[in-house]
Design a protein around this motif. Structure first.
Motif, mmCIF file in Angstrom:
data_model
loop_
_atom_site.group_PDB
_atom_site.id
_atom_site.type_symbol
_atom_site.label_atom_id
_atom_site.label_comp_id
_atom_site.label_asym_id
_atom_site.label_seq_id
_atom_site.Cartn_x
_atom_site.Cartn_y
_atom_site.Cartn_z
ATOM 1 N N LYS A 3 46.090 -38.231 -20.577
ATOM 2 C CA LYS A 3 46.559 -37.506 -22.202
ATOM 3 C C LYS A 3 45.278 -37.374 -22.985
ATOM 4 O O LYS A 3 45.279 -36.621 -23.699
ATOM 5 N N ALA A 4 44.326 -38.616 -22.794
ATOM 6 C CA ALA A 4 43.437 -38.726 -23.623
ATOM 7 C C ALA A 4 42.373 -37.441 -23.660
ATOM 8 O O ALA A 4 42.016 -37.115 -24.565
ATOM 9 N N GLU A 5 42.283 -37.066 -22.248
ATOM 10 C CA GLU A 5 41.193 -35.968 -22.112
ATOM 11 C C GLU A 5 42.021 -34.598 -22.546
ATOM 12 O O GLU A 5 41.223 -33.763 -23.175
ATOM 13 N N ILE A 10 41.939 -30.168 -26.547
ATOM 14 C CA ILE A 10 42.704 -29.343 -27.442
ATOM 15 C C ILE A 10 41.903 -29.534 -28.785
ATOM 16 O O ILE A 10 41.889 -28.478 -29.521
ATOM 17 N N ALA A 11 41.369 -30.712 -29.323
ATOM 18 C CA ALA A 11 40.712 -31.126 -30.479
ATOM 19 C C ALA A 11 39.401 -30.353 -30.708
ATOM 20 O O ALA A 11 39.179 -29.703 -31.522
ATOM 21 N N GLU A 12 38.775 -29.897 -29.554
ATOM 22 C CA GLU A 12 37.415 -29.207 -29.576
ATOM 23 C C GLU A 12 37.731 -27.888 -29.662
ATOM 24 O O GLU A 12 36.868 -27.265 -30.370
ATOM 25 N N LYS A 13 38.931 -27.389 -28.822
ATOM 26 C CA LYS A 13 39.165 -25.754 -28.775
ATOM 27 C C LYS A 13 39.684 -25.416 -30.150
ATOM 28 O O LYS A 13 39.519 -24.388 -30.483
ATOM 29 N N GLU A 20 45.810 -35.975 -35.403
ATOM 30 C CA GLU A 20 46.708 -34.902 -35.323
ATOM 31 C C GLU A 20 47.218 -34.222 -34.149
ATOM 32 O O GLU A 20 48.533 -34.175 -33.703
ATOM 33 N N VAL A 21 46.034 -33.997 -33.159
ATOM 34 C CA VAL A 21 46.569 -33.525 -31.846
ATOM 35 C C VAL A 21 47.265 -34.560 -31.023
ATOM 36 O O VAL A 21 48.047 -34.110 -30.479
ATOM 37 N N GLY A 22 46.844 -35.707 -30.941
ATOM 38 C CA GLY A 22 47.537 -36.954 -30.643
ATOM 39 C C GLY A 22 48.985 -37.137 -30.629
ATOM 40 O O GLY A 22 49.823 -37.284 -29.939
ATOM 41 N N ILE A 23 49.158 -36.995 -31.871
ATOM 42 C CA ILE A 23 50.339 -37.079 -32.650
ATOM 43 C C ILE A 23 51.283 -35.858 -32.182
ATOM 44 O O ILE A 23 52.506 -35.974 -31.921
#
Length: 101
Positions: A3-5, A10-13, A20-23
């Motif tokens: 999940k962390a990966e 997603i955050a990089e892209k 925010e992406v994790g939430i």
């Protein structure tokens, strides 16, 4: 992939912060869990697949080592069924990449 990966990718892209992406990822997973476990509703993600509830009927089983019979109650299980285009992509038949921008 963890999940962390997924969150990092997603955050990089997208340029959105990891927090925010994790939430968002956690909220998606919770909605799927709630829909399947509490509401017994299937979740359909077009172009990806379906998370479905499979019902297993009550059955009898045998413990051969102790020579006893067990009763397994009816229960529901979560399952994932990929869509046709996902299966084709995994088998190498298509190389279509959808862009959601």
């Amino acid at each position: 992939m963890t999940k962390a990966e997924i969150v990092n990718s997603i955050a990089e892209k997208t340029g959105i912060g990891k927090k925010e992406v994790g939430i968002t990822v956690e909220a998606l997973m919770e909605e799927i869990r709630t829909s399947l476990a509490n509401n017994k509703e299937n979740v359909y993600l077009r172009g990806f697949g379906s998370f479905i509830v499979k019902h297993r009927a009550k059955k009898t089983a045998r413990n051969i080592s102790k020579n006893t019979t067990l009763v397994i109650d009816a229960h529901d299980l979560p399952a994932f069924k990929p869509c046709k285009s996902f299966i084709e992509r995994m088998s190498g038949k298509t190389t279509i990449v959808e862009d959601f921008e």
